[in-house]
Design an enzyme around this catalytic site. Structure first.
Site, PDB file in Angstrom:
ATOM      1  N   GLY A  90     -32.750 -24.457  -2.318  1.00 60.07           N
ATOM      2  CA  GLY A  90     -34.150 -24.092  -2.482  1.00 60.07           C
ATOM      3  C   GLY A  90     -35.008 -25.330  -2.565  1.00 60.07           C
ATOM      4  O   GLY A  90     -34.591 -26.416  -2.172  1.00 60.07           O
ATOM      5  N   CYS A  91     -36.178 -25.182  -3.083  1.00 59.63           N
ATOM      6  CA  CYS A  91     -37.134 -26.284  -3.192  1.00 59.63           C
ATOM      7  C   CYS A  91     -36.481 -27.501  -3.840  1.00 59.63           C
ATOM      8  O   CYS A  91     -35.929 -27.410  -4.927  1.00 59.63           O
ATOM      9  CB  CYS A  91     -38.336 -25.818  -4.005  1.00 59.63           C
ATOM     10  SG  CYS A  91     -39.546 -27.105  -4.286  1.00 59.63           S
TER      11      CYS A  91
END
Length: 164
Positions: A12-13
């Protein structure tokens, strides 16, 4: 004397993962960037196929690749495909970029342990991809949550106890 190694993961981020890993025992440095994609010199606006990943430099005398992966599975949802929180797309996939067969075998072992734990609803969807090249992200993305303590992240410790 340290035994310095690097690990490459995506979940993810990249900001949130970096923020959580940076203070772990044995972690010497973290850098966010792009990995596993199609173009040379990717950027935040142009990184087709690349995951938002992190490069973790660690002292193997203080932590191990297996312990890094254990924590990785405690701070993001590995059962969602191409998604973490509000972020969607292949940039936000859960991936381990193994550098050799030993790392690949450790990753497979940890995935089996996580699946057997049944702590997550569903099976681990993390991809195991051979390491190719890590491209550091732009300076404004490095240490983002240190610069912006209330900045966006979808990462947090979901399980206190270790899987391994």
């Amino acid at each position: 004397m340290s035994n310095t190694k690097k690990a490459y993961i995506a979940g993810g981020c990249f900001w949130g993962m970096e923020g959580l890993f940076r203070n772990r025992k044995g972690i010497l440095d973290t850098e966010v960037g792009y990995i596993g994609g199609e173009n040379e010199n990717p950027s935040y606006k142009n990184h087709p196929g690349h995951a938002e990943g992190i490069e973790i430099t660690y002292d193997e005398n203080q932590t191990s690749f297996k312990e890094i992966l254990d924590y990785f599975y405690r701070i993001h949802n590995p059962t969602t495909v191409n998604r973490q929180g509000n972020d969607k797309g292949t940039s936000y996939r859960s991936a381990i970029f193994f550098q050799n067969e030993e790392e690949k075998a450790i990753a497979e072992e940890v995935i089996d342990i996580v699946n057997a734990s049944k702590k997550w609803d569903g099976k681990v969807a993390t991809t195991l991809e051979p390491y190719t090249k890590f491209w550091p992200a732009e300076p404004e993305h490095q240490d983002y949550l240190q610069k912006h303590p209330n900045g966006y992240t979808c990462h947090f410790e979901r399980f206190e106890e270790s899987f391994i």
